[in-house]
Design a protein around this motif. Sequence first.
Motif, PDB file in Angstrom:
ATOM      1  N   GLU A 142       0.839  -1.132   0.208  1.00  0.00           N
ATOM      2  CA  GLU A 142       0.025   0.009   0.001  1.00  0.00           C
ATOM      3  C   GLU A 142       0.833   1.308   0.158  1.00  0.00           C
ATOM      4  N   VAL A 143       2.025   1.418   0.904  1.00  0.00           N
ATOM      5  CA  VAL A 143       2.631   2.505   0.744  1.00  0.00           C
ATOM      6  C   VAL A 143       3.478   2.658  -0.574  1.00  0.00           C
ATOM      7  N   ALA A 144       3.498   1.652  -1.239  1.00  0.00           N
ATOM      8  CA  ALA A 144       4.295   1.877  -2.659  1.00  0.00           C
ATOM      9  C   ALA A 144       3.521   2.685  -3.393  1.00  0.00           C
ATOM     10  N   GLN A 145       2.125   2.755  -3.277  1.00  0.00           N
ATOM     11  CA  GLN A 145       1.259   3.500  -4.104  1.00  0.00           C
ATOM     12  C   GLN A 145       1.336   4.894  -3.930  1.00  0.00           C
ATOM     13  N   PHE A 146       2.065   5.438  -2.837  1.00  0.00           N
ATOM     14  CA  PHE A 146       2.156   6.861  -2.377  1.00  0.00           C
ATOM     15  C   PHE A 146       3.456   7.386  -2.412  1.00  0.00           C
ATOM     16  N   LYS A 147       4.105   7.978  -3.324  1.00  0.00           N
ATOM     17  CA  LYS A 147       5.560   7.917  -3.535  1.00  0.00           C
ATOM     18  C   LYS A 147       5.884   9.135  -2.389  1.00  0.00           C
ATOM     19  N   GLY A 148       7.019   9.097  -1.794  1.00  0.00           N
ATOM     20  CA  GLY A 148       7.866  10.000  -0.971  1.00  0.00           C
ATOM     21  C   GLY A 148       7.135   9.734   0.304  1.00  0.00           C
ATOM     22  N   THR A 149       6.236   8.844   0.424  1.00  0.00           N
ATOM     23  CA  THR A 149       6.257   8.419   2.236  1.00  0.00           C
ATOM     24  C   THR A 149       7.481   7.963   2.526  1.00  0.00           C
ATOM     25  N   ILE A 150       7.675   8.648   3.738  1.00  0.00           N
ATOM     26  CA  ILE A 150       9.009   8.141   4.884  1.00  0.00           C
ATOM     27  C   ILE A 150       8.578   6.737   5.483  1.00  0.00           C
ATOM     28  N   PHE A 151       9.253   5.739   5.261  1.00  0.00           N
ATOM     29  CA  PHE A 151       9.017   4.286   5.905  1.00  0.00           C
ATOM     30  C   PHE A 151      10.016   4.096   6.640  1.00  0.00           C
ATOM     31  N   ARG A 152       9.730   4.011   8.168  1.00  0.00           N
ATOM     32  CA  ARG A 152      10.524   3.973   9.188  1.00  0.00           C
ATOM     33  C   ARG A 152      10.348   2.523   9.970  1.00  0.00           C
ATOM     34  N   ILE A 153      11.360   1.617  10.088  1.00  0.00           N
ATOM     35  CA  ILE A 153      11.388   0.514  10.664  1.00  0.00           C
ATOM     36  C   ILE A 153      12.016   0.792  11.959  1.00  0.00           C
ATOM     37  N   VAL A 154      11.017   0.652  12.839  1.00  0.00           N
ATOM     38  CA  VAL A 154      11.445   1.285  14.302  1.00  0.00           C
ATOM     39  C   VAL A 154      10.619   0.727  15.502  1.00  0.00           C
ATOM     40  N   CYS A 155      10.595   1.453  16.528  1.00  0.00           N
ATOM     41  CA  CYS A 155       9.771   1.286  17.947  1.00  0.00           C
ATOM     42  C   CYS A 155      10.327   0.370  18.929  1.00  0.00           C
ATOM     43  N   ASP A 156       9.066  -0.431  19.232  1.00  0.00           N
ATOM     44  CA  ASP A 156       9.201  -1.219  20.590  1.00  0.00           C
ATOM     45  C   ASP A 156      10.341  -2.323  20.778  1.00  0.00           C
ATOM     46  N   GLY A 157      10.755  -2.825  19.778  1.00  0.00           N
ATOM     47  CA  GLY A 157      11.762  -3.583  19.887  1.00  0.00           C
ATOM     48  C   GLY A 157      13.049  -3.353  18.853  1.00  0.00           C
TER      49      GLY A 157
END
Length: 322
Positions: free
Chosen positions: A67-82
Amino acid sequence: MMKRNQLGSNYVFRKEQDEIFPPMVFVEITNVCNLNCIHCPYSYISKQKFYKPRHMGFSVYKKIVDEVAQFKGTIFRIVCDGEPTLHPRLLDMIIYTKKNNIQPICLITNGTLLSKKKSMNILNTGIDVIEISLDAVRKDTYESIRLGSSFKKVMDNTQRLIDLRNRFKFHTKIMVSIIDQPEAKEEINDFVEYWDDKVDKVIIRTYTSIGGLVKNNILESVTQGERWPCPLLWTRIFINVDGYLKFCVDDWSDRTIVGDIRKTSLKQMWQSAIYDQIRNYHQLGQFHKIPYCNKCVDWSARKWNYDYFYALNKILNKTRKN
């Protein structure tokens, strides 16, 4: 979809495209960590009866990426609780995300597991940004904050990652960060000075209570001044390890769940009536109508005039102005 209104005219979507889809997506691929840091609730949460260590399933991750791939420029962050580098399929995840032309992809790690092999493998994926949370520049300070880690090891790992990036001319940007907490406050300037010419960006993070799970006398003492709406409601969305969507990235207690990515889409949730209502309450200053937000002491740490978007724009020379 919620439109701009006069009551909250200073607190709105920054761009029209942000009303359609979140400009930043947080993905928690694991809730397992190898450290117990004093500013993090993991040591508390991991001891609770309800806690179950787990990694995000690849099928759930793929649905998010598709889904994110359909919206160019979206910042994708692999983060958080672990700690993301503990996920057995981290490389597959980054590679799949890159194949879908998502940019930028940002990974945050504590750096403890960045062996030479793992560092090369991650760099070879073409990942855009790697941020290493260090939180100190002196051995005693570091090991009193990041319990269970070795200062020498993580410093060696970080420097090796930088050297490998430079030697093989990878385009990956490298950032290091420190939290402005009492234990490290006296060495923040030294931290910046040490890393400033070695990495692409040094980030100084505000010390927060993580939804009240971490004792923070600094923020709890903030009682004066007009409270502003939380910018996270207009700029980012969070998917936890089980695929549940939350409106607060600091919610380790799953009290802000608004949907399930396996049953809905990010776009539908971002434009949903429930999200619009939460934003509207914030614009009107009616924080008491949202129990989780009403008790928040971290709101003063959430700035509208400077955040992660600006840090990325500075190092990536992005054309999108956020």
